[in-house]
Design a protein around this motif. Structure first.
Motif: not given
Length: 308
Positions: A242, A246, A300
């Motif tokens: 992730k 992002r 993230d």
């Protein structure tokens, strides 16, 4: 003292490169000078440290015992030299990072580190998890930052920060509007996948190990950005951290696929050789890494510059 630091430096280089000629290039020495230094070390103590197997030089039992001690001694000698030069013992640092960490975190960390310690020298090697672990085992790297598991006896591991993968697709893909997707359906889709030996690939395969079906792999790529571009073009679906997704999720160029049957969590981890001497530079770099993720639960959530 019957040996010199230069002799130990040559021994370590030959052990790491398994070749006198490659070690000579790495040390900026002639091949004859490299051979002479190694031969003199063995002659002085009436021993052999490496055996020739085919075209390669491999450590024998005595060489394996000597290698970590020689590396530690050279690290300490370099720290002494830097201290005497007035550079506060920071010295040089060879860091290896797996692709997600290397592309999104390590360069920022190294930039910050070198601003704090202007006299330092840092070399970054970005490879997959398996390669980083092997390089740490062979003392070719001081420190590894990996995103997969490491269960090697000679390697120390310390957890850093949690990470989580996400399955994703193009906003034009049928799965973009389908809600949660069952694993059986995912296995039938065309996948753009990381190569064998990557921590990302291992995490995904372990998450799906309770099903007999195999992933339908259309394309294997070594780079996260390449996977993202291929998925954006509609070739298939992918799975990466992730952290790497992002900005794409924010822009809407890629969309996450809900996969409730898959546990895609993992850990970013520091690794170094069990016999590694933790010089000042290495300790300071580890401290900086931990400062970056202080109070952060998942990778993230780290505050990074946004990509337009």
């Amino acid at each position: 003292m019957r040996y010199t630091l230069r002799q130990l430096e040559v021994f370590v280089a030959v052990a790491q490169h398994e070749s006198v000629s490659r070690a000579a290039r790495a040390l900026a020495l002639s091949q004859s000078a490299t051979s002479t230094a190694l031969a003199e070390l063995e002659r002085q103590f009436d021993c052999r440290l490496l055996d020739r197997i085919g075209k390669r030089l491999k450590l024998n039992a005595l060489g394996f015992q000597l290698l970590p001690k020689a590396v530690a001694l050279l690290d300490r000698a370099e720290e002494v030299e830097e201290l005497l030069r007035g550079q506060q013992g920071i010295g040089s640092l060879n860091v290896g990072a797996t692709l997600t960490i290397g592309n999104y975190l390590a360069t920022l960390l190294i930039s910050d580190f070198m601003q704090r310690h202007p006299g330092s020298r840092v070399r970054l090697s970005v490879r997959n998890t398996r390669t980083i672990i092997d390089s740490v085992r062979q003392h070719a790297l001081d420190l590894g930052l990996i995103e997969g598991q490491c269960e090697v006896e000679d390697v120390i591991t310390q957890p850093w920060v949690e990470d989580e993968l996400a399955v994703f697709c193009s906003p034009r893909h049928p799965l973009a509007r389908s809600g949660p997707v069952e694993l059986d359906r995912l296995l039938r889709e065309a996948w753009i996948m990381r190569e064998q030996g990557s921590g990302t690939r291992l995490t995904l395969e372990q998450a799906a190990r309770h099903r007999r079906g195999r992933f339908n792999i259309l394309l294997e790529l070594e780079h996260t950005e390449g996977i993202k571009r291929a998925v954006e073009s509609g070739l298939g679906i992918g799975c990466v951290s992730k952290l790497a997704l992002r900005d794409a999720f924010r822009r809407g160029s890629l969309v996450p696929i809900a996969t409730p049957e898959l546990d895609l969590s993992r850990q970013f981890t520091f690794i170094w050789h069990r016999h590694k001497y933790l010089a000042t530079g290495m300790r300071e770099f580890l401290k900086l890494c931990r400062q970056m993720t202080e109070g952060i639960r998942r990778s993230d959530q780290i505050d990074l510059p946004q990509v337009p």
